[in-house]
Design a protein around this motif. Structure first.
Motif, PDB file in Angstrom:
ATOM      1  N   LEU A 202      11.905-122.504 -37.058  1.00  0.00           N
ATOM      2  CA  LEU A 202      11.463-123.860 -36.737  1.00  0.00           C
ATOM      3  C   LEU A 202      10.159-124.204 -37.438  1.00  0.00           C
ATOM      4  O   LEU A 202      10.002-125.297 -37.995  1.00  0.00           O
TER       5      LEU A 202
ATOM      6  N   MET B 133      20.957-125.745 -34.095  1.00  0.00           N
ATOM      7  CA  MET B 133      20.064-125.103 -35.057  1.00  0.00           C
ATOM      8  C   MET B 133      20.787-124.278 -36.114  1.00  0.00           C
ATOM      9  O   MET B 133      20.154-123.729 -37.012  1.00  0.00           O
TER      10      MET B 133
ATOM     11  N   SER C 236      13.962-118.357 -32.544  1.00  0.00           N
ATOM     12  CA  SER C 236      14.077-119.348 -33.616  1.00  0.00           C
ATOM     13  C   SER C 236      12.733-119.946 -34.013  1.00  0.00           C
ATOM     14  O   SER C 236      12.682-120.831 -34.874  1.00  0.00           O
ATOM     15  N   SER C 237      11.654-119.467 -33.407  1.00  0.00           N
ATOM     16  CA  SER C 237      10.345-120.084 -33.643  1.00  0.00           C
ATOM     17  C   SER C 237       9.907-119.971 -35.102  1.00  0.00           C
ATOM     18  O   SER C 237       9.347-120.924 -35.657  1.00  0.00           O
TER      19      SER C 237
ATOM     20  N   ILE D 124       8.801-127.931 -38.245  1.00  0.00           N
ATOM     21  CA  ILE D 124       8.950-128.733 -37.034  1.00  0.00           C
ATOM     22  C   ILE D 124       7.633-129.307 -36.538  1.00  0.00           C
ATOM     23  O   ILE D 124       7.602-130.382 -35.927  1.00  0.00           O
TER      24      ILE D 124
ATOM     25  N   CYS E  50      15.084-126.804 -27.922  1.00  0.00           N
ATOM     26  CA  CYS E  50      15.241-125.837 -29.009  1.00  0.00           C
ATOM     27  C   CYS E  50      14.039-124.894 -29.090  1.00  0.00           C
ATOM     28  O   CYS E  50      14.191-123.724 -29.465  1.00  0.00           O
ATOM     29  N   CYS E  51      12.867-125.380 -28.730  1.00  0.00           N
ATOM     30  CA  CYS E  51      11.659-124.549 -28.776  1.00  0.00           C
ATOM     31  C   CYS E  51      11.648-123.485 -27.688  1.00  0.00           C
ATOM     32  O   CYS E  51      10.826-122.557 -27.735  1.00  0.00           O
TER      33      CYS E  51
ATOM     34  N   ILE F 126      14.219-131.382 -29.131  1.00  0.00           N
ATOM     35  CA  ILE F 126      13.258-130.508 -29.807  1.00  0.00           C
ATOM     36  C   ILE F 126      12.640-129.535 -28.808  1.00  0.00           C
ATOM     37  O   ILE F 126      12.534-128.333 -29.066  1.00  0.00           O
TER      38      ILE F 126
ATOM     39  N   GLN G  54      17.858-130.653 -38.086  1.00  0.00           N
ATOM     40  CA  GLN G  54      17.128-131.226 -39.224  1.00  0.00           C
ATOM     41  C   GLN G  54      17.626-132.631 -39.573  1.00  0.00           C
ATOM     42  O   GLN G  54      16.858-133.467 -40.044  1.00  0.00           O
TER      43      GLN G  54
END
Length: 214
Positions: A62, A14, A58-59, A68, A52-53, A49, A28
C-alpha cells in the motif's frame, strides 16, 4: 454491503489480476473517486481504504507500490500556505493547488482517512518511517488546525504522537504495540457501508501545540 468488510473482499480489491496481465488492482482504480463530486461515494471509498489498511501484510504494498499515503492525504489537504521547509519531501500534488484547494467537507470521510493513517502507523516501524519520509505529519498538522470534529482531531493527535516519536534506541516492536493498543484497544471496527453523507459537523476543538509532542 461494502465488500472490503470481509477478508475475501479486501484480498480481491487489492489483488493484481495476473490472468489478464493487469498491473493495477481494483483499489488503485477506485482511488481517483476520492475526488468525486458525490459525497456518499467519497465516504465509501474512504471506508474501503480504511478496511484495506487493516491488512497489515499489505502495508508495504500500500505504501510503496500504491503510494496510498498521497491519496489519503489529498482530501485532507487544504488551501493553507506551507513553509518552504514543510514542502520539502512532501508530494507536490498536496500543495500545488494553493488557495484553490478544498478540503474534504464530510466528517466521516475525514475520520476514515485519518484512521487509515493510524492503521498504517500500527502496522510496523518501517511503515512509520515511510510516512515520516513523506512528511505526512505536515498535512495532519494543517488539517487539525481547522478541524471541527473532536473525533477526527483526537485521531489526528494519535497519528502525530507516532509520527513525531523518536524510535531510535527503543526496543524493536515496542512502538508497534503502543500504536496497536491506541487503535485496536478501543474495539475499533471496519468501516461500515457509507450512509447518507449529509451529517452536519460543528464540534470545536482547541488548537494543539505540536512542538511539544515527543
Amino acid at each position: 454491503m461494502n465488500a472490503s468488510q470481509i477478508e475475501a473482499g479486501r484480498k480481491f480489491i487489492m489483488r493484481l489480476n495476473q490472468e489478464q496481465k493487469l498491473t493495477s488492482s481494483v483499489l488503485q482504480k477506485i482511488l481517483p473517486q476520492l475526488c468525486s463530486p458525490n459525497p456518499t461515494r467519497r465516504r465509501g471509498i474512504s471506508g474501503t481504504i480504511k478496511n484495506c489498511c487493516f491488512d497489515t501484510d499489505s502495508s508495504w504494498w500500500l505504501l510503496n507500490e500504491v503510494n496510498i499515503a498521497k491519496y489519503i492525504c489529498y482530501p485532507l489537504a487544504g488551501p493553507e500556505e506551507l513553509d518552504v521547509d514543510d514542502k520539502k519531501g512532501l508530494d507536490p500534488d498536496l500543495w500545488l493547488e494553493g488557495p484553490d484547494k478544498v478540503r474534504e467537507p464530510d466528517k466521516m470521510a475525514r475520520l476514515f482517512l485519518v484512521e487509515s493513517i493510524l492503521l498504517l502507523c500500527a502496522s510496523g516501524r518501517k511503515s512509520r518511517e515511510v510516512l515520516r519520509k513523506q512528511k505526512i505529519y505536515v498535512i495532519l498538522k494543517m488539517t487539525d488546525m481547522v478541524e471541527e470534529s473532536e473525533d477526527v482531531s483526537d485521531r489526528i493527535n494519535e497519528c502525530v504522537q507516532f509520527l513525531r516519536r523518536d524510535e531510535e534506541g527503543t526496543e524493536e516492536g515496542s512502538s508497534d504495540l503502543v500504536a496497536q493498543e491506541a487503535f485496536y484497544g478501543e474495539g475499533q471496527r471496519l468501516a461500515l457501508p457509507a450512509p447518507s453523507a449529509s451529517t452536519e459537523v460543528g464540534v470545536d476543538n482547541p488548537e494543539k501545540d505540536y512542538d511539544d509532542v515527543d
